[in-house]
Design a protein around this motif. Structure first.
Motif, PDB file in Angstrom:
ATOM      1  N   ASP A 276       3.028   2.673  -0.795  1.00 32.32           N
ATOM      2  CA  ASP A 276       2.498   2.659  -2.165  1.00 32.32           C
ATOM      3  C   ASP A 276       1.829   1.300  -2.410  1.00 32.32           C
ATOM      4  OD1 ASP A 276       1.956   2.663  -4.829  1.00 32.32           O
ATOM      5  OD2 ASP A 276       3.966   3.226  -5.478  1.00 32.32           O
TER       6      ASP A 276
ATOM      7  N   GLN B 182      -0.399  -0.428  -5.078  1.00 30.56           N
ATOM      8  CA  GLN B 182      -0.949  -0.411  -6.437  1.00 30.56           C
ATOM      9  C   GLN B 182      -1.193   1.016  -6.929  1.00 30.56           C
ATOM     10  OE1 GLN B 182      -4.400  -2.936  -6.384  1.00 30.56           O
ATOM     11  NE2 GLN B 182      -3.207  -4.824  -6.154  1.00 30.56           N
ATOM     12  N   GLY B 183      -0.206   1.866  -6.692  1.00 28.83           N
ATOM     13  CA  GLY B 183      -0.279   3.249  -7.162  1.00 28.83           C
ATOM     14  C   GLY B 183      -1.010   4.197  -6.231  1.00 28.83           C
TER      15      GLY B 183
END
Length: 262
Positions: A207, A209-210
């Motif tokens: 993951d 930053q999203g």
């Protein structure tokens, strides 16, 4: 931790001791530190565990059939039966004796020749087996070098260990990730993966930053410590169930394990 213990732990003697490369004096010193200082005992236990993890990922079968082939060759021995009926006549005994001697000499010569040929063939077999063994030794040396490199990575103080366990959908799932942000290396050890239908697989993601970035497919049939891509600034690792062959986009709803790296 006092300076004496810290100096000892940084000396590399524990690694040498675990691999059987210490001298008698060094061995006595290491065993003394292990028995006296709990910090050294804990470090030794950690090294043992890491070595087991690395050794598990490198399995090599010994060459098959070498001993049996040699024994089979040696068990074979020529058997010669000589059934000769001689009609003895007194006035021919000297000439017959000479003929028999000549035949025996020729037969013996043939036996020796056959045995020499057989020995030559056996020697060639042994030479070929030795050549194969040398090749296997070279492979084993390379594998040992790889094991040592992996062990050094695991024992690096900068390497962080993350145990990833499954949720209710995969209770028996367990993997261990080793991440070294300084050297920018990542490795993963698949301990156990629950069985999936043939048309599905497990896939590990980072993951960032999203955004979910694929790090590869996990397969219990290929259980071994292996490298995975290192992702800078990864916030977490996730494992999902995806269609066979993997997916380009993570199926978040099919997540079975996740761990934060922060």
């Amino acid at each position: 931790m006092n300076e004496k213990i810290n100096t000892f732990l940084n000396s590399g003697l524990l690694d040498k001791y675990l691999l059987g490369e210490t001298t008698s004096v060094e061995t006595e010193m290491v065993e003394s530190y292990i028995s006296k200082y709990p910090e050294v005992q804990n470090a030794y236990n950690t090294l043992q565990y890491n070595l087991e993890v690395v050794a598990k990922s490198n399995a090599v079968e010994a060459p098959k059939g070498i001993l049996n082939n040699i024994l089979d060759e040696l068990d074979e021995s020529p058997v010669i039966k000589l059934n000769t009926q001689i009609k003895y006549k007194k006035w021919y005994k000297f000439s017959i004796a000479a003929s028999i001697a000549a035949l025996l000499f020729a037969g013996t010569s043939y036996i020796f020749y056959s045995q020499n040929q057989k020995l030559s063939e056996e020697n060639q077999v042994v030479v070929d087996e030795i050549f194969d063994l040398r090749g296997d030794i070279e492979k084993n040396n390379k594998m040992l070098d790889n094991v040592m490199r992996q062990l050094l990575k695991l024992n690096n103080p900068e390497t962080e260990k993350y145990i990833i366990t499954g949720n209710e959908r995969a209770k028996n799932l367990k993997t261990v990730a080793y991440i070294n942000p300084k050297e920018k290396t990542s490795m993963i050890d698949v301990v156990s993966l629950p069985e999936l239908p043939e048309e599905q697989c497990y896939q590990i993601w980072a993951d960032i930053q999203g955004k979910m970035v694929s790090l590869g497919i996990l397969n219990e049939a290929d259980r071994k410590l292996r490298n995975i891509p290192y992702m800078e600034d990864a916030l977490a690792l996730s494992i999902t169930i995806e269609p066979k062959g993997g997916n380009s986009v993570a199926s978040v709803k099919n997540s079975v394990a996740q761990i934060s790296l922060q």
